[in-house]
Design a protein around this motif. Structure first.
Motif, PDB file in Angstrom:
ATOM      1  N   UNK A 159       0.833  -1.207   0.000  1.00  0.00           N
ATOM      2  CA  UNK A 159       0.000   0.000   0.000  1.00  0.00           C
ATOM      3  C   UNK A 159       0.870   1.260   0.000  1.00  0.00           C
ATOM      4  N   UNK A 160       1.951   1.250   0.790  1.00  0.00           N
ATOM      5  CA  UNK A 160       2.869   2.394   0.783  1.00  0.00           C
ATOM      6  C   UNK A 160       3.501   2.553  -0.593  1.00  0.00           C
ATOM      7  N   UNK A 161       3.867   1.422  -1.215  1.00  0.00           N
ATOM      8  CA  UNK A 161       4.425   1.473  -2.561  1.00  0.00           C
ATOM      9  C   UNK A 161       3.452   2.067  -3.558  1.00  0.00           C
ATOM     10  N   UNK A 162       2.159   1.750  -3.417  1.00  0.00           N
ATOM     11  CA  UNK A 162       1.147   2.321  -4.307  1.00  0.00           C
ATOM     12  C   UNK A 162       1.101   3.847  -4.168  1.00  0.00           C
ATOM     13  N   UNK A 163       1.193   4.339  -2.934  1.00  0.00           N
ATOM     14  CA  UNK A 163       1.184   5.793  -2.719  1.00  0.00           C
ATOM     15  C   UNK A 163       2.417   6.443  -3.361  1.00  0.00           C
ATOM     16  N   UNK A 164       3.573   5.795  -3.238  1.00  0.00           N
ATOM     17  CA  UNK A 164       4.777   6.350  -3.855  1.00  0.00           C
ATOM     18  C   UNK A 164       4.696   6.300  -5.374  1.00  0.00           C
ATOM     19  N   UNK A 165       4.099   5.229  -5.912  1.00  0.00           N
ATOM     20  CA  UNK A 165       3.944   5.113  -7.367  1.00  0.00           C
ATOM     21  C   UNK A 165       3.047   6.223  -7.906  1.00  0.00           C
ATOM     22  N   UNK A 166       1.994   6.578  -7.162  1.00  0.00           N
ATOM     23  CA  UNK A 166       1.103   7.649  -7.604  1.00  0.00           C
ATOM     24  C   UNK A 166       1.805   9.016  -7.601  1.00  0.00           C
ATOM     25  N   UNK A 167       2.927   9.093  -6.878  1.00  0.00           N
ATOM     26  CA  UNK A 167       3.696  10.347  -6.861  1.00  0.00           C
ATOM     27  C   UNK A 167       4.861  10.311  -7.854  1.00  0.00           C
ATOM     28  N   UNK A 168       4.871   9.283  -8.693  1.00  0.00           N
ATOM     29  CA  UNK A 168       5.852   9.264  -9.769  1.00  0.00           C
ATOM     30  C   UNK A 168       7.045   8.367  -9.561  1.00  0.00           C
ATOM     31  N   UNK A 169       7.078   7.603  -8.477  1.00  0.00           N
ATOM     32  CA  UNK A 169       8.172   6.661  -8.273  1.00  0.00           C
ATOM     33  C   UNK A 169       7.969   5.419  -9.120  1.00  0.00           C
ATOM     34  N   UNK A 170       9.062   4.823  -9.542  1.00  0.00           N
ATOM     35  CA  UNK A 170       8.995   3.526 -10.194  1.00  0.00           C
ATOM     36  C   UNK A 170       9.106   2.444  -9.131  1.00  0.00           C
ATOM     37  N   UNK A 171       8.030   1.712  -8.884  1.00  0.00           N
ATOM     38  CA  UNK A 171       7.966   0.799  -7.746  1.00  0.00           C
ATOM     39  C   UNK A 171       7.915  -0.640  -8.232  1.00  0.00           C
ATOM     40  N   UNK A 172       8.825  -1.454  -7.706  1.00  0.00           N
ATOM     41  CA  UNK A 172       8.884  -2.876  -8.037  1.00  0.00           C
ATOM     42  C   UNK A 172       8.731  -3.689  -6.766  1.00  0.00           C
ATOM     43  N   UNK A 173       7.745  -4.592  -6.756  1.00  0.00           N
ATOM     44  CA  UNK A 173       7.531  -5.488  -5.619  1.00  0.00           C
ATOM     45  C   UNK A 173       8.163  -6.834  -5.907  1.00  0.00           C
ATOM     46  N   UNK A 174       8.964  -7.333  -4.958  1.00  0.00           N
ATOM     47  CA  UNK A 174       9.593  -8.648  -5.093  1.00  0.00           C
ATOM     48  C   UNK A 174       9.070  -9.516  -3.955  1.00  0.00           C
ATOM     49  N   UNK A 175       8.233 -10.512  -4.267  1.00  0.00           N
ATOM     50  CA  UNK A 175       7.604 -11.293  -3.196  1.00  0.00           C
ATOM     51  C   UNK A 175       8.487 -12.424  -2.682  1.00  0.00           C
ATOM     52  N   UNK A 176       8.352 -12.696  -1.387  1.00  0.00           N
ATOM     53  CA  UNK A 176       8.980 -13.882  -0.823  1.00  0.00           C
ATOM     54  C   UNK A 176       8.248 -15.133  -1.301  1.00  0.00           C
ATOM     55  N   UNK A 177       6.918 -15.026  -1.421  1.00  0.00           N
ATOM     56  CA  UNK A 177       6.077 -16.116  -1.919  1.00  0.00           C
ATOM     57  C   UNK A 177       5.008 -15.493  -2.818  1.00  0.00           C
ATOM     58  N   UNK A 178       5.139 -15.607  -4.146  1.00  0.00           N
ATOM     59  CA  UNK A 178       4.204 -14.947  -5.067  1.00  0.00           C
ATOM     60  C   UNK A 178       2.752 -15.334  -4.856  1.00  0.00           C
ATOM     61  N   UNK A 179       2.491 -16.521  -4.297  1.00  0.00           N
ATOM     62  CA  UNK A 179       1.114 -16.985  -4.115  1.00  0.00           C
ATOM     63  C   UNK A 179       0.476 -16.451  -2.833  1.00  0.00           C
ATOM     64  N   UNK A 180       1.249 -15.734  -2.001  1.00  0.00           N
ATOM     65  CA  UNK A 180       0.712 -15.335  -0.694  1.00  0.00           C
ATOM     66  C   UNK A 180       0.856 -13.831  -0.443  1.00  0.00           C
ATOM     67  N   UNK A 181       0.759 -13.044  -1.474  1.00  0.00           N
ATOM     68  CA  UNK A 181       0.797 -11.590  -1.299  1.00  0.00           C
ATOM     69  C   UNK A 181      -0.596 -11.082  -0.911  1.00  0.00           C
TER      70      UNK A 181
END
Length: 466
Positions: free
Chosen positions: A69-91
């Motif tokens: 959610x914090x990453x989404x707020x930063x992305x809306x302000x123009x940041x390039x945000x990349x999420x790297x999951x520990x477990x892609x099936x459990x985000x």
């Protein structure tokens, strides 16, 4: 004063608050505070959020949701945000959808370059260090990238500060609602970096752990009045030193003379050395309000320790004086008693290994206080002070340069002087440790123990005029 609360207490307060709020509102509050802290760091580091490369290390729980959610707020302000999951099936599904809607993306590998990395792998319920999948992500954090931990660096035990394996080392930790003990107690505190507290509206009971600040110390320090004389201000007696360790007596007296008592009385075999350095010292037995016994005492003097503990004055016991203490005798005392062991001495008093006492410092200081019916100052990289009242005080001052011969003798004299001035055992220990650490910071390093004693008056003044 900084106050800290256990995971159980924080979880209970969160449940009570969530019952009164719309679903998801509490996570949004946390994410807003987290995003604001990240934006502030990016402004200081690179001038703004727009165009910043932000990497989210995302775990499967609410901690990962906060990061998304914090990453989404930063992305809306123009940041390039990349999420790297520990477990892609459990985000966290709703948080992941918010990130993607804001223009963020998901990747399976940590990018090689980043302006900020957000550690959202584990929350405050994590135990036992990082698991292999999480540790592998942490190992790939780009060198030099600032790391912001979500609530607690992953791999740090929130309740104790223990690090039982790989763990994140953060530049900044954004704590939600309350400090956790692991953010104040080493080795966890050393992993947390600068701690930024976000108020999310929790209603909390009295704290389990607290850390004094300048104003708290200033409010506890004894001050002479117009009617004060040296006896009304308190007399502290020092029983320390031996033929082998005369310097311990000199250093304990040095700390005591600068601890606010009206007079310092020395009893022991190092009187000539003490008088040569501090001619204002009284020599020989006499009436005192508090005794300091143990620094440099050597062997075969347990009778002197027992005699002082049988009296009605406050007693601080340190170093050699801690050997063979009788818990029942200490519990029977009506006057304040303050024990000041390091980890090895604490282990001997508890009958456990040093490794055990070091690994569980918070438990060790609490158990010592309960078993011996005394206030206990457990020295170390994070000095802890406990009493029967339950709350443990964590000393926030100090420096690794204090790990030098004689510094503990100065602390004993200082805390003993505060005892003589009327402070309780817990207050004398906490205030003494605070001033001791503050003085050492003033000296810098490398330092000598006598320099810490000499810097105490300036440290005392610092608490009143920060």
């Amino acid at each position: 004063m900084r106050t800290a609360y256990s995971v159980e207490t924080v979880r209970g307060a969160e449940r009570e608050l969530m019952a009164r709020l719309p679903e998801g509102a509490l996570m949004q509050r946390a994410a807003a505070g987290l995003a604001a802290a990240c934006a502030g760091l990016l402004r200081r580091r690179r001038g703004g959020v727009y165009g910043a490369r932000v990497v989210l290390l995302v775990g499967p729980g609410d901690n990962g949701g906060d990061a998304l959610y914090a990453g989404a707020r930063l992305a809306r302000r123009g940041a390039g945000v990349t999420a790297v999951p520990m477990d892609p099936e459990r985000m966290h599904p709703a948080a992941l959808a918010a990130l993607r809607a804001a223009g963020g993306r998901v990747a399976q590998a940590v990018p090689q370059r980043a302006d900020l990395v957000l550690d959202g792998l584990l929350g405050i319920g994590g135990r036992g260090g990082l698991r292999p999948a999480a540790a592998a992500l942490v190992e790939r954090i780009p060198p030099g990238a600032p790391v912001v931990a979500v609530d607690l660096p992953s791999g740090v035990d929130a309740d104790t500060g223990e690090v039982a394996g790989p763990a994140v080392t953060a530049d900044v930790t954004v704590a939600f609602g309350a400090y956790k003990p692991g953010l104040l107690i080493d080795p966890g505190a050393s992993r947390a970096g600068a701690v930024h507290l976000v108020d999310i509206g929790l209603e909390l009971p009295p704290p389990e752990v607290e850390a004094l600040q300048h104003a708290d110390v200033a409010g506890l320090l004894p001050e002479p009045t117009a009617s004060s004389d040296k006896y009304r201000r308190g007399v502290v007696g020092i029983v320390a030193g031996s033929a082998q360790y005369p310097g311990a007596a000199v250093l304990a007296v040095a700390g005591a003379l600068r601890g606010g008592a009206g007079a310092v009385r020395y009893v022991g075999p190092a009187a000539d050395a003490v008088l040569a350095r501090y001619p204002e010292t009284l020599i020989g037995p006499g009436r005192v309000q508090a005794w300091v016994v143990g620094p440099g005492l050597g062997e075969g003097r347990a009778g002197e320790v027992a005699e002082l503990l049988a009296g009605d004055a406050a007693v601080l016991v340190d170093a050699d004086g801690l050997r063979g203490l009788d818990p029942a005798a200490l519990r029977a005392r009506s006057a304040p008693t303050l024990l000041t062991p390091h980890a090895g001495e604490a282990a001997a008093l508890l009958g456990v290994s040093r490794e055990s006492a070091e690994a569980g410092r918070l438990d060790a200081v609490r158990v010592l206080a309960q078993q011996y019916g005394a206030s206990v100052l457990l020295k170390g990289s994070t000095t802890l002070v406990a009493s029967g009242a339950g709350v443990v005080r964590v000393n926030p001052t100090g420096t690794p340069w204090l790990a030098t011969a004689g510094s503990g003798d100065v602390l004993s004299g200082l805390a003993g002087s505060l005892l003589a001035g009327g402070l309780s055992g817990a207050d004398a220990g906490a205030v003494g440790a605070y001033l001791h650490g503050l003085a050492a910071r003033r000296v810098g390093g490398p330092l000598l123990a006598h320099q810490v004693a000499e810097a105490l008056p300036a440290a005392w003044r610092d608490t009143r005029h920060p």
